[in-house]
Write a protein that holds these residues in place. Structure first.
Motif, short mmCIF file in Angstrom:
data_model
loop_
_atom_site.label_atom_id
_atom_site.label_comp_id
_atom_site.label_asym_id
_atom_site.label_seq_id
_atom_site.Cartn_x
_atom_site.Cartn_y
_atom_site.Cartn_z
N TYR A 145 -10.62 -18.18 -6.32
CA TYR A 145 -9.27 -18.27 -6.88
C TYR A 145 -8.19 -17.98 -5.85
CZ TYR A 145 -10.62 -18.68 -11.81
OH TYR A 145 -11.10 -19.12 -13.01
N ASP A 146 -8.57 -17.50 -4.67
CA ASP A 146 -7.55 -17.12 -3.70
C ASP A 146 -6.69 -18.33 -3.36
OD1 ASP A 146 -6.74 -14.78 -2.00
OD2 ASP A 146 -6.89 -16.35 -0.48
N GLY A 147 -5.40 -18.12 -3.37
CA GLY A 147 -4.43 -19.19 -3.21
C GLY A 147 -3.41 -19.20 -4.34
N TRP A 148 -3.61 -18.32 -5.33
CA TRP A 148 -2.68 -18.27 -6.47
C TRP A 148 -1.28 -17.82 -6.05
CZ3 TRP A 148 -0.96 -13.31 -6.79
CH2 TRP A 148 -1.82 -12.28 -6.40
N LEU A 170 -6.68 -12.64 -14.17
CA LEU A 170 -6.12 -11.77 -13.13
C LEU A 170 -5.24 -12.55 -12.18
CD1 LEU A 170 -5.94 -9.03 -11.73
CD2 LEU A 170 -8.06 -9.59 -10.51
N ALA A 171 -5.69 -13.74 -11.77
CA ALA A 171 -4.88 -14.57 -10.88
C ALA A 171 -3.56 -14.95 -11.54
CB ALA A 171 -5.66 -15.82 -10.47
N THR A 172 -3.59 -15.26 -12.82
CA THR A 172 -2.37 -15.62 -13.53
C THR A 172 -1.41 -14.43 -13.61
OG1 THR A 172 -3.59 -17.23 -14.88
CG2 THR A 172 -1.43 -16.53 -15.69
N ASN A 219 -16.38 -12.21 -5.31
CA ASN A 219 -16.71 -13.59 -4.95
C ASN A 219 -15.98 -14.60 -5.82
OD1 ASN A 219 -19.11 -13.68 -2.83
ND2 ASN A 219 -19.47 -11.92 -4.14
N GLY A 220 -15.82 -14.29 -7.11
CA GLY A 220 -15.07 -15.19 -7.96
C GLY A 220 -13.62 -15.30 -7.52
N LEU A 221 -13.02 -14.19 -7.16
CA LEU A 221 -11.63 -14.20 -6.74
C LEU A 221 -11.43 -14.86 -5.38
CD1 LEU A 221 -10.65 -10.65 -8.02
CD2 LEU A 221 -9.69 -12.83 -8.81
N TRP A 222 -12.49 -14.90 -4.57
CA TRP A 222 -12.41 -15.68 -3.33
C TRP A 222 -12.15 -17.15 -3.67
CZ3 TRP A 222 -11.61 -16.39 1.58
CH2 TRP A 222 -12.12 -17.53 2.22
N GLY A 274 -14.40 -22.49 -2.19
CA GLY A 274 -14.77 -21.32 -2.99
C GLY A 274 -15.55 -21.66 -4.24
N ILE A 275 -15.17 -22.73 -4.95
CA ILE A 275 -15.85 -23.08 -6.19
C ILE A 275 -17.28 -23.53 -5.95
CG2 ILE A 275 -14.94 -25.44 -6.13
CD1 ILE A 275 -15.87 -23.27 -9.20
N PHE A 276 -17.61 -23.86 -4.70
CA PHE A 276 -18.96 -24.27 -4.37
C PHE A 276 -19.74 -23.20 -3.60
CE2 PHE A 276 -16.25 -28.05 -4.56
CZ PHE A 276 -16.85 -28.69 -5.63
#
Length: 427
Positions: A206-209, A49-51, A201-204, A21-23
């Motif tokens: 971060y997905d896994g929190w 938001l993830a936190t 797309n940013g939250l994609w 995701g970060i790439f």
């Protein structure tokens, strides 16, 4: 028997979140915001938001000590119907498609250097992705401890690559390469839909929190380690993501960044392979729990007596992921996955709010302020609606129909407990 400690829990969160995701996401986030400043703000806001979501899940995870992530929380908050629809949607489509996205990304990045100047043949990409899924499934079937060790190794390797990128960016900034950060909000895009898609797309990335909640039953001292792993792991990922993006912008202008293939090349070394290993490790726990509760075929709840791993669930998820490789449309799969996933994230945090009033007798070793789940529910509604408003696509309708379509199986086979094998035998 508990086998996952605090360090492994932190590595699970960090290793699951830091992946392809970060790439993959930075370009899409920049396209949605139009400038460096709002792009970095979106990355930071996604971390916040993830936190907040993870803190809600920490309360749920220490209040309801069951594996399966959102499944037992929806069961306790709203009853078996929503829990079933979640397990139906997640086990059959969402998690295998997510695993397929990661495997396809890994295959594309690994094969691209061998085909300079052109895209790799689809048959090569698909075969490599299938091989990746098979290897990861075997590793997870062999042993929980083996999967943990491999996970910790790859997490260390990924963090090392992140450190190299960040340090390189700091060195370049110290040398005066700050021209791309001097007017960071010039040319920013502020439309409702564009910002929503940027968050998507940013939250994609971060997905896994929420992944540690999938193995609550296997976590040592969960009342302490679950919230502690969240508090340490997610802020670490947020800082890494912001610093990585700053490092990118220390080298490239926004236009060059959108046109550069460098990000994809870097991700070959750090993201998809280990990310997909972790995803299967956590996702099959949901399949196992659903089988145990009678919402999936009973064989899905079986555990290997010798290796103590849910082998049937692992093999089932691996096979479904290989099936989803066939379309090989990563963008469509990401949109499909994210839309449905945030529907259930919002419903899960809503369940937390509901249980504050309906299940007051439950012990809450971790209790977050009520404003946090309320904010997560509101943002979830925005994230579900924003992409539809900005750019309506058929996959959103298909996804909605598919989720509701699970009722066709729920009503006869679960609610009325119709046994088709007994019917055949009586004839």
């Amino acid at each position: 028997m508990s086998q996952v400690g605090l360090v492994s829990g932190i590595c699970l969160i960090v290793g699951t979140m830091i992946g392809s995701g970060i790439f993959i996401s930075p370009k899409a986030v920049l396209e949605g915001t139009g400038a460096v400043g709002p792009c970095l703000c979106v990355w930071a806001a996604c971390g916040v938001l993830a936190t907040m979501g993870a803190l809600c899940y920490a309360e749920l995870g220490t209040m309801i000590m069951k594996s399966g992530g959102e499944y037992p929380y929806l069961m306790e908050g709203f009853g078996p119907l929503l829990a079933y629809l979640y397990s139906w949607s997640t086990i059959i489509v969402l998690k295998p498609s997510s695993f397929a996205i990661i495997a396809l990304s890994c295959a594309e990045y690994a094969s691209t250097p061998f085909y300079p100047g052109c895209a790799p043949p689809q048959v090569v990409t698909k075969c490599l992705a299938a091989a990746c899924i098979l290897i990861i499934t075997v590793v997870n079937c062999l042993s929980v401890k083996l999967a943990n060790r491999v996970q910790n190794f790859f997490t260390t390797a990924k963090l090392l690559i992140i450190v190299i990128i960040v340090v390189s960016g700091i060195v370049l900034l110290a040398q005066g390469n700050t021209q791309n950060l001097r007017d960071p909000f010039a040319g920013a895009t502020t439309s409702f839909g564009a910002i929503g898609l940027a968050f998507y797309n940013g939250l994609w990335a971060y997905d896994g929190w929420n992944q540690l909640n999938f193995i609550t039953e296997e976590l040592k001292n969960p009342y302490r380690n679950l919230p502690l792993a969240i508090i340490i792991g997610i802020p670490l990922v947020t800082v890494c993501y912001i610093l990585v993006n700053i490092a990118y912008f220390s080298v490239l202008t926004p236009i060059e960044f959108l046109q550069s293939p460098a990000v994809a090349v870097v991700s070959l070394f750090s993201g998809p392979a280990s990310h997909s290993l972790l995803c299967l490790f956590v996702y099959v726990r949901l399949t196992y729990v659903a089988g145990r509760e009678g919402h999936m075929v009973r064989i899905m709840s079986y555990i290997s007596v010798k290796r103590y791993t849910p082998s049937p669930a692992l093999i089932f998820n691996g096979l479904l992921s290989i099936i989803y490789i066939m379309p090989a449309d990563i963008t469509t799969l990401i949109n499909y996955f994210s839309f449905a996933q945030w529907v259930f994230y919002g419903l899960t945090c809503l369940a937390l709010i509901v249980m504050r009033f309906t299940r007051k007798e439950l012990q809450r070793p971790v209790k977050v302020p009520i404003v946090i789940p309320v904010l997560v529910v509101i943002v979830s509604c925005y994230l579900v609606l924003a992409p539809i408003i900005d750019k309506p696509e058929w996959e959103y309708l298909y996804c909605t129909v598919f989720i509701v379509g699970g009722l066709l199986l729920y009503v006869p086979f679960i609610y009325y407990k119709f046994n088709w094998t007994r019917c055949i035998m009586s004839k």
